[in-house]
Design a protein around this motif. Structure first.
Motif, PDB file in Angstrom:
ATOM      1  N   LEU A 234      39.057  28.024  65.131  1.00 31.85           N
ATOM      2  CA  LEU A 234      40.490  28.320  65.019  1.00 31.85           C
ATOM      3  C   LEU A 234      40.761  29.576  64.182  1.00 31.85           C
ATOM      4  CD1 LEU A 234      41.848  24.698  64.292  1.00 31.85           C
ATOM      5  CD2 LEU A 234      42.327  26.021  66.360  1.00 31.85           C
ATOM      6  N   HIS A 235      39.880  29.848  63.217  1.00 30.82           N
ATOM      7  CA  HIS A 235      40.115  30.973  62.288  1.00 30.82           C
ATOM      8  C   HIS A 235      38.883  31.859  62.143  1.00 30.82           C
ATOM      9  CE1 HIS A 235      44.111  29.722  60.840  1.00 30.82           C
ATOM     10  NE2 HIS A 235      43.675  28.526  61.181  1.00 30.82           N
ATOM     11  N   PRO A 236      38.500  32.540  63.232  1.00 26.76           N
ATOM     12  CA  PRO A 236      37.313  33.398  63.141  1.00 26.76           C
ATOM     13  C   PRO A 236      37.505  34.533  62.128  1.00 26.76           C
ATOM     14  CG  PRO A 236      38.482  33.729  65.229  1.00 26.76           C
ATOM     15  CD  PRO A 236      39.125  32.573  64.549  1.00 26.76           C
ATOM     16  N   GLU A 237      38.759  34.831  61.789  1.00 26.66           N
ATOM     17  CA  GLU A 237      39.033  35.930  60.845  1.00 26.66           C
ATOM     18  C   GLU A 237      38.721  35.547  59.395  1.00 26.66           C
ATOM     19  OE1 GLU A 237      41.228  33.987  62.269  1.00 26.66           O
ATOM     20  OE2 GLU A 237      42.837  33.474  60.867  1.00 26.66           O
ATOM     21  N   SER A 238      38.555  34.266  59.147  1.00 27.21           N
ATOM     22  CA  SER A 238      38.309  33.834  57.754  1.00 27.21           C
ATOM     23  C   SER A 238      36.822  33.604  57.534  1.00 27.21           C
ATOM     24  CB  SER A 238      39.076  32.541  57.461  1.00 27.21           C
ATOM     25  OG  SER A 238      40.441  32.842  57.291  1.00 27.21           O
ATOM     26  N   SER A 239      36.382  33.853  56.304  1.00 26.47           N
ATOM     27  CA  SER A 239      34.944  33.735  56.027  1.00 26.47           C
ATOM     28  C   SER A 239      34.526  32.289  55.823  1.00 26.47           C
ATOM     29  CB  SER A 239      34.575  34.579  54.805  1.00 26.47           C
ATOM     30  OG  SER A 239      35.307  34.125  53.687  1.00 26.47           O
ATOM     31  N   SER A 240      35.480  31.406  55.551  1.00 25.44           N
ATOM     32  CA  SER A 240      35.133  29.991  55.366  1.00 25.44           C
ATOM     33  C   SER A 240      36.395  29.148  55.504  1.00 25.44           C
ATOM     34  CB  SER A 240      34.541  29.770  53.981  1.00 25.44           C
ATOM     35  OG  SER A 240      35.542  29.994  52.989  1.00 25.44           O
ATOM     36  N   TYR A 241      36.197  27.852  55.576  1.00 23.64           N
ATOM     37  CA  TYR A 241      37.326  26.909  55.629  1.00 23.64           C
ATOM     38  C   TYR A 241      38.213  27.131  54.393  1.00 23.64           C
ATOM     39  CZ  TYR A 241      39.332  22.182  56.675  1.00 23.64           C
ATOM     40  OH  TYR A 241      40.136  21.122  56.993  1.00 23.64           O
ATOM     41  N   TYR A 242      37.565  27.189  53.206  1.00 23.78           N
ATOM     42  CA  TYR A 242      38.331  27.390  51.967  1.00 23.78           C
ATOM     43  C   TYR A 242      39.128  28.693  52.001  1.00 23.78           C
ATOM     44  CZ  TYR A 242      39.361  27.766  46.988  1.00 23.78           C
ATOM     45  OH  TYR A 242      40.013  27.889  45.789  1.00 23.78           O
ATOM     46  N   ASP A 243      38.508  29.701  52.604  1.00 22.76           N
ATOM     47  CA  ASP A 243      39.151  31.012  52.688  1.00 22.76           C
ATOM     48  C   ASP A 243      40.461  30.963  53.489  1.00 22.76           C
ATOM     49  OD1 ASP A 243      39.073  33.835  52.165  1.00 22.76           O
ATOM     50  OD2 ASP A 243      38.647  34.103  54.298  1.00 22.76           O
ATOM     51  N   VAL A 244      40.550  30.038  54.446  1.00 21.28           N
ATOM     52  CA  VAL A 244      41.804  29.926  55.208  1.00 21.28           C
ATOM     53  C   VAL A 244      42.935  29.513  54.261  1.00 21.28           C
ATOM     54  CG1 VAL A 244      42.999  28.848  57.160  1.00 21.28           C
ATOM     55  CG2 VAL A 244      40.524  29.252  57.298  1.00 21.28           C
ATOM     56  N   TYR A 245      42.694  28.489  53.462  1.00 13.30           N
ATOM     57  CA  TYR A 245      43.735  28.065  52.514  1.00 13.30           C
ATOM     58  C   TYR A 245      44.087  29.199  51.545  1.00 13.30           C
ATOM     59  CZ  TYR A 245      43.144  23.166  53.960  1.00 13.30           C
ATOM     60  OH  TYR A 245      43.104  21.992  54.667  1.00 13.30           O
ATOM     61  N   LYS A 246      43.067  29.938  51.129  1.00  8.64           N
ATOM     62  CA  LYS A 246      43.321  31.038  50.174  1.00  8.64           C
ATOM     63  C   LYS A 246      44.206  32.098  50.796  1.00  8.64           C
ATOM     64  CE  LYS A 246      41.252  32.786  46.790  1.00  8.64           C
ATOM     65  NZ  LYS A 246      40.803  32.693  45.415  1.00  8.64           N
ATOM     66  N   LYS A 247      43.863  32.423  52.053  1.00 11.66           N
ATOM     67  CA  LYS A 247      44.597  33.474  52.757  1.00 11.66           C
ATOM     68  C   LYS A 247      46.093  33.168  52.830  1.00 11.66           C
ATOM     69  CE  LYS A 247      43.012  36.102  56.595  1.00 11.66           C
ATOM     70  NZ  LYS A 247      41.644  36.194  56.203  1.00 11.66           N
ATOM     71  N   TYR A 248      46.430  31.893  52.957  1.00  9.18           N
ATOM     72  CA  TYR A 248      47.841  31.524  53.115  1.00  9.18           C
ATOM     73  C   TYR A 248      48.472  31.080  51.788  1.00  9.18           C
ATOM     74  CZ  TYR A 248      46.822  32.346  57.909  1.00  9.18           C
ATOM     75  OH  TYR A 248      46.455  32.975  59.066  1.00  9.18           O
ATOM     76  N   ASN A 249      47.841  31.473  50.678  1.00  9.10           N
ATOM     77  CA  ASN A 249      48.390  31.176  49.341  1.00  9.10           C
ATOM     78  C   ASN A 249      48.599  29.688  49.094  1.00  9.10           C
ATOM     79  OD1 ASN A 249      48.461  33.816  48.402  1.00  9.10           O
ATOM     80  ND2 ASN A 249      50.334  34.195  49.582  1.00  9.10           N
ATOM     81  N   LEU A 250      47.693  28.901  49.661  1.00  4.21           N
ATOM     82  CA  LEU A 250      47.794  27.457  49.432  1.00  4.21           C
ATOM     83  C   LEU A 250      46.856  27.012  48.306  1.00  4.21           C
ATOM     84  CD1 LEU A 250      48.190  26.486  53.169  1.00  4.21           C
ATOM     85  CD2 LEU A 250      49.917  26.238  51.375  1.00  4.21           C
ATOM     86  N   ILE A 251      46.196  27.979  47.695  1.00  3.93           N
ATOM     87  CA  ILE A 251      45.368  27.670  46.533  1.00  3.93           C
ATOM     88  C   ILE A 251      46.090  28.210  45.313  1.00  3.93           C
ATOM     89  CG2 ILE A 251      43.133  28.012  45.415  1.00  3.93           C
ATOM     90  CD1 ILE A 251      42.986  26.407  48.066  1.00  3.93           C
ATOM     91  N   ARG A 252      46.635  27.323  44.528  1.00  2.40           N
ATOM     92  CA  ARG A 252      47.347  27.723  43.301  1.00  2.40           C
ATOM     93  C   ARG A 252      46.481  27.306  42.118  1.00  2.40           C
ATOM     94  NH1 ARG A 252      52.956  26.439  42.229  1.00  2.40           N
ATOM     95  NH2 ARG A 252      53.103  28.641  41.705  1.00  2.40           N
ATOM     96  N   ASN A 253      46.219  28.208  41.202  1.00  3.26           N
ATOM     97  CA  ASN A 253      45.276  27.944  40.122  1.00  3.26           C
ATOM     98  C   ASN A 253      45.640  26.678  39.346  1.00  3.26           C
ATOM     99  OD1 ASN A 253      43.822  28.412  37.402  1.00  3.26           O
ATOM    100  ND2 ASN A 253      43.007  29.976  38.788  1.00  3.26           N
ATOM    101  N   ASN A 254      44.679  25.739  39.341  1.00  2.96           N
ATOM    102  CA  ASN A 254      44.850  24.480  38.597  1.00  2.96           C
ATOM    103  C   ASN A 254      45.916  23.566  39.197  1.00  2.96           C
ATOM    104  OD1 ASN A 254      43.680  23.077  36.523  1.00  2.96           O
ATOM    105  ND2 ASN A 254      45.189  23.684  35.004  1.00  2.96           N
TER     106      ASN A 254
END
Ligand code: GUN
Ligand code: FE
Length: 425
Positions: A234-254
């Motif tokens: 689904l996301h060949p543009e992302s380097s990993s599953y985690y990277d998809v969440y990062k790309k869409y700002n769904l990883i907020r520190n802590n």
């Protein structure tokens, strides 16, 4: 001010028990005022409640579970994740459009959290705003604290349980507005179900909403190998599953918790440590759905925060006491079968994860520390004692392995004793 006396056990340092035999905890309104080895004579005159030989511990924290799946426990356990979602989970969750059904089921769910001493939880609801608010009302009414999310899903989902992007966003904004200031210790959390069920547009919007309202985020990550492959497609543009969440700002520190995390790469683990993403370790679920054994020792060694989770109903048992023992067991099997240099997890380490570790995702709970909420359990393990004398450490370990809810004598949330909930079904 009230002063409670008993055998106090809590976790401050990972892997060590803090034990105060016949100690005292002073509680002022909802907060802990002090912890003492000897009676604090300056507090003479305040009410003293003596629990005798009973054990006082912080109440349990569950950092990932699904309230609407509670009624599905023990079903579909021979399937893997994606089939289990399709055949069991989505059909059940779709029923929560009906508020009467939701109210009944959610009351049962909250009662079981109470019963097992989980007084702080990070919870998935369904895609329905009203049912999710109902769940928050019930948690608030009965003193169960935590974060609750209206689920978002706008792709790869069945016709009977899917949102269009626009209404998913609008309903989420309504949900936040209705709940953000309504309760003291129950708060909304942004809840994209997982990457396969959220479009890029939806993920982008959810990241912006989380920033705007300064909200925490919960989702699923690298649970099952077919799921990980699917995300790659689904996301060949992302380097990993985690990277998809990062790309869409769904990883907020802590402020983000990811459930499962069985198959993350070393590179992902490094980023997760930098981002202080909480891993919700749910070994019952990971075993039932043949997902895998999460490398918890590796996460911890790399500095990733970890808490325990029941993941109802991938996991069949809502008790965090029981999650402690299965966590130890699967970590031993990982060590044996992978011939790994990652040591297994012991009871003291898991007690830490069940209280202070997971507790760090919430406000001021999971620890016996001045200024923290008095969220606590009083354990009566007299039925587990035998003809041999046992240390307090041994008594607690035995409660983890052979105890049950009947060993919880009292529950305190925000300094108040919680009475049994009358669930009428
Ligand atoms: N991944 C996406 N949704 C779910 C769910 O409901 N349970 C589990 N265990 N994994 C999921
Ligand atoms: Fe889950």
């Amino acid at each position: 001010m009230k002063i409670y006396k008993g055998n106090i056990i809590f976790a401050e340092v990972f892997g060590e028990y803090e034990i105060i035999p016949n100690g005292y905890i002073a509680v002022e309104n909802e907060f802990i005022y002090g912890i003492y080895e000897d009676f604090p004579s300056d507090l003479d005159g305040y009410e003293l409640i003596d629990f005798g030989d009973k054990i006082i511990i912080p109440s349990f924290c569950d950092i990932h579970l699904h309230a609407p799946q509670f009624v599905n426990r023990g079903l579909g356990m021979d399937k893997e994740l994606l089939d289990w979602l399709e055949f069991y989970t989505f059909p059940e969750e779709s029923k929560y459009e009906d508020l009467i059904y939701a109210k009944k089921a959610y009351k049962k769910f909250v009662k079981e959290l109470w019963r097992e001493g989980t007084l702080n939880a990070v919870v998935f609801g369904t895609i329905h705003r009203d049912a999710t608010i109902e769940l928050m009302d019930i948690m608030d009414e009965f003193g169960i604290n935590g974060y609750v999310g209206k689920v978002n899903m706008d792709r790869n989902s069945p016709d009977f349980y899917i949102e269009d992007t626009e209404s998913s966003i609008k309903t989420t904004l309504d949900f936040i507005e209705q709940s953000i200031d309504k309760y003291n210790r129950v708060k909304p959390i942004i809840t994209p179900r997982f990457v396969p069920s959220c479009t890029r547009e939806l993920m982008t919007e959810l990241g912006e909403i989380a920033d705007k309202y300064d909200l925490k985020i919960q989702s699923h990550l690298s649970e099952n190998r077919s799921e990980v492959e699917w995300v790659k497609e689904l996301h060949p543009e992302s380097s990993s599953y985690y990277d998809v969440y990062k790309k869409y700002n769904l990883i907020r520190n802590n402020k983000t918790v990811m459930a499962h995390c069985c198959w993350n790469t070393d590179e992902e683990i490094k980023s997760m440590a930098e981002d202080k993403v909480f891993v919700a370790h749910s070994p019952y679920s990971n075993t039932n759905l043949s997902s895998g054994i999460a490398p918890i020792r590796k996460f911890l060694n790399n500095g990733v925060p970890v808490g325990l989770a029941s993941d109802i109903s991938g996991g069949h048992d809502i008790s965090i006491r029981s999650v402690i023992s299965i966590s130890a067991q699967v970590s031993k099997m990982r060590w044996v079968y992978l011939n790994s240099d990652e040591e297994s997890l012991n009871s003291a380490e898991l007690f830490y994860l069940a209280t202070k570790g997971g507790g760090a995702f919430f406000e001021k709970t999971g620890r016996f520390k001045e200024g923290y909420y008095f969220d606590a359990l009083v354990l009566d393990d007299s039925n587990l004692l035998d003809i041999n004398p046992r240390t307090l450490e041994e008594r607690l370990e035995r409660y983890f392995y052979i105890g049950d809810d009947r060993n919880i004598y009292k529950r305190f949330s925000s300094g108040k004793e919680l009475k049994e909930i009358e669930a009428d079904c």
